[in-house]
Motif scaffolding. Structure first.
Motif, PDB file in Angstrom:
ATOM      1  N   GLY A 103       1.786  -3.362  -0.002  1.00  0.00           N
ATOM      2  CA  GLY A 103       1.742  -3.275  -1.460  1.00  0.00           C
ATOM      3  C   GLY A 103       0.324  -3.178  -1.984  1.00  0.00           C
ATOM      4  O   GLY A 103       0.033  -2.403  -2.913  1.00  0.00           O
ATOM      5  N   LEU A 104      -0.577  -3.934  -1.407  1.00  0.00           N
ATOM      6  CA  LEU A 104      -1.985  -3.872  -1.819  1.00  0.00           C
ATOM      7  C   LEU A 104      -2.658  -2.587  -1.344  1.00  0.00           C
ATOM      8  O   LEU A 104      -3.616  -2.124  -1.963  1.00  0.00           O
ATOM      9  CB  LEU A 104      -2.743  -5.087  -1.298  1.00  0.00           C
ATOM     10  N   ALA A 105      -2.158  -2.024  -0.241  1.00  0.00           N
ATOM     11  CA  ALA A 105      -2.763  -0.802   0.286  1.00  0.00           C
ATOM     12  C   ALA A 105      -2.640   0.349  -0.698  1.00  0.00           C
ATOM     13  O   ALA A 105      -3.534   1.204  -0.770  1.00  0.00           O
ATOM     14  CB  ALA A 105      -2.116  -0.427   1.614  1.00  0.00           C
ATOM     15  N   THR A 106      -1.576   0.385  -1.477  1.00  0.00           N
ATOM     16  CA  THR A 106      -1.425   1.466  -2.462  1.00  0.00           C
ATOM     17  C   THR A 106      -2.418   1.311  -3.605  1.00  0.00           C
ATOM     18  O   THR A 106      -2.773   2.291  -4.252  1.00  0.00           O
ATOM     19  CB  THR A 106       0.005   1.480  -3.026  1.00  0.00           C
ATOM     20  N   LEU A 107      -2.862   0.077  -3.829  1.00  0.00           N
ATOM     21  CA  LEU A 107      -3.781  -0.172  -4.936  1.00  0.00           C
ATOM     22  C   LEU A 107      -5.248  -0.088  -4.520  1.00  0.00           C
ATOM     23  O   LEU A 107      -6.074   0.477  -5.238  1.00  0.00           O
ATOM     24  CB  LEU A 107      -3.514  -1.540  -5.559  1.00  0.00           C
TER      25      LEU A 107
END
Length: 117
Positions: free
Chosen positions: A80-84
């Motif tokens: 989830g953080l990788a997309t941000l």
């Protein structure tokens, strides 16, 4: 030893046995009692071990599944953080977040342990 009143002073009864034989019988009876007590203790321990076998296996499986759930959570947070913020930064932030939670739980557990002792 007191003699029955109808028995002469020098006569011995048929029920008297030598001291050595009585001591030997006492020792054998003591050994048999100790063996019986050991068997009872062994039976109790075996019964308790058998009673704890299945619950122990279930707790072990629950622990492994909890570890898998935590790993899935960590991967989900990192993805989830990788997309941000990118894959590497997402993994690092997820690691720091979960390490902080683990450290807080460990600190609280150690604090409670010191208070209880």
């Amino acid at each position: 030893m007191l003699k029955p009143p109808n028995e002469p002073e020098g006569a011995t009864g048929d029920n008297e046995r030598p001291i050595g034989e009585l001591v030997h019988e006492l020792i054998e009876d003591g050994k048999a009692y100790a063996r019986a007590e050991a068997e009872v203790i062994r039976a109790i321990a075996t019964a308790k071990a058998n009673a704890l076998k299945i619950p122990s296996i279930m707790f072990g499986m629950a622990f492994l599944l909890a570890l898998a759930a935590i790993a899935a959570l960590a991967v989900g947070v990192a993805m989830g953080l990788a997309t941000l913020i990118g894959p590497l930064a997402g993994g690092i932030v997820a690691f720091l977040l979960l390490a902080a939670v683990a450290g807080g739980l460990g600190w609280y557990g150690a604090k409670r342990l010191r208070e209880d002792l």
